[in-house]
Design an enzyme around this catalytic site. Structure first.
Site, PDB file in Angstrom:
ATOM      1  N   GLU A   1       0.823  -1.223   0.000  1.00 42.15           N
ATOM      2  CA  GLU A   1       0.000   0.000   0.000  1.00 42.15           C
ATOM      3  C   GLU A   1       0.852   1.266   0.000  1.00 42.15           C
ATOM      4  O   GLU A   1       0.323   2.361   0.101  1.00 42.15           O
ATOM      5  CB  GLU A   1      -0.951   0.000   1.198  1.00 42.15           C
ATOM      6  CG  GLU A   1      -2.023  -1.086   1.143  1.00 42.15           C
ATOM      7  CD  GLU A   1      -2.930  -0.960  -0.083  1.00 42.15           C
ATOM      8  OE1 GLU A   1      -3.462   0.135  -0.308  1.00 42.15           O
ATOM      9  OE2 GLU A   1      -3.081  -1.959  -0.804  1.00 42.15           O
TER      10      GLU A   1
ATOM     11  N   ARG B   1      16.708   8.320 -22.617  1.00 39.02           N
ATOM     12  CA  ARG B   1      16.816   8.598 -24.058  1.00 39.02           C
ATOM     13  C   ARG B   1      17.015  10.072 -24.358  1.00 39.02           C
ATOM     14  O   ARG B   1      17.349  10.437 -25.474  1.00 39.02           O
ATOM     15  CB  ARG B   1      15.615   8.029 -24.816  1.00 39.02           C
ATOM     16  CG  ARG B   1      14.304   8.618 -24.432  1.00 39.02           C
ATOM     17  CD  ARG B   1      13.157   7.826 -25.040  1.00 39.02           C
ATOM     18  NE  ARG B   1      13.029   8.031 -26.476  1.00 39.02           N
ATOM     19  CZ  ARG B   1      12.575   9.150 -27.041  1.00 39.02           C
ATOM     20  NH1 ARG B   1      12.198  10.173 -26.283  1.00 39.02           N
ATOM     21  NH2 ARG B   1      12.477   9.263 -28.345  1.00 39.02           N
TER      22      ARG B   1
END
Ligand code: ADE
Length: 263
Positions: free
Chosen positions: A115, A157
């Site tokens: 959780e 990237r």
């Protein structure tokens, strides 16, 4: 750039050695260090979770191992290091955030399971560094690990020298910055053969007419954005749309705002 990742599943990060990111790491553009949270759990079962105060389902990650882990990992932090905590209750991760992170020298990802992590860990960390709680989308994953991989890929990237073609990041959907395709989804792309299963590549792309090609690409980007992401079209500044743009959008059934129609 240095990226530290704290997780109970270090093996989840094997993909960092593959493809573009693997190559970037091999070339020293980015350095990954994956740490097992259980290193800092000291009971015989190396427990990292417990039942939530206040009741409710699931388990919460206990603060002690996280406190020690963050202390150990950030004790050698580079200036300006940021802590990123993936959580479905965080701020949305977007391309601009990927660019902001790509300009950092050091990121630490704290991957929670169950959780989530005891909230005091985040409060405590905020006293010594910038902490971002970040969501990769409006769905719930089984843990922060896949979300961290998504973010690291988007960040990696953008690092200088990672993409072969420097221009390709700027052409991406969302990547346009101030360029002609800013804020639009990228349209369809084609390669050889010219005819495949009877389907021809759009003739304009073979014409060599660069202005006509650019116009066609913009038309396609507008059509696709109107169809898939009308929320993005609504965000484009009125003065960023020319007469042809308006025509394409109106043919695509996109309801332009009254003030835009006046132009
Ligand atoms: N952990 C679980 N779901 C997540 C989400 N959508 N984004 C980031 N972290 C998560």
């Amino acid at each position: 750039m240095r990226i530290d990742i704290i997780t109970i599943f270090p093996e989840y990060f094997r993909p960092l050695h593959v493809s573009l990111l693997g190559k970037a790491a091999g070339r020293g553009i980015v350095e990954f260090a994956v740490h097992d949270l259980r290193t800092w759990a000291h009971d015989t079962h190396r427990t990292v979770d417990d039942a939530p105060f206040g009741g409710g389902p699931g388990m919460v990650m206990t603060p002690a191992p996280w406190g020690e882990a963050l202390h150990a990992v950030t004790s050698t932090a580079l200036p300006g290091a940021r802590l990123v905590v993936p959580t479905p209750s965080g701020i949305p991760f977007r391309q601009e955030m990927a660019a902001t992170y790509a300009a950092c020298d050091h990121l630490v990802f704290a991957c929670g399971r169950y959780e989530g992590i005891d909230a005091r860990v985040i409060e405590d960390a905020r006293t010594s560094m910038v902490v971002d709680e970040v969501s990769v989308g409006d769905y719930v994953l089984s843990g922060g690990e896949p979300a961290a991989l998504v973010m690291i890929d988007a960040i990696g990237r953008l690092l200088p020298g990672v993409l072969g073609n420097v221009a390709s990041a700027a052409d991406d959907s969302f990547g346009g910055g101030a360029g002609p395709m800013a804020g639009l989804l990228e349209g369809p792309v084609y390669t050889r053969p010219r005819v495949w299963r009877g389907r021809e590549v759009p003739g304009v792309l073979l014409s060599g007419d660069h202005a006509a090609i650019a116009r066609w690409q913009r038309d396609e980007a507008l059509r696709r954005t109107a169809a898939y992401r009308p929320d993005l079209v609504a965000k484009i500044a009125a003065d960023a749309l020319d007469a042809r743009d308006r025509e394409v959008l109106s043919r695509a059934g996109f309801p332009l705002r009254g003030e835009d129609m006046a132009h």
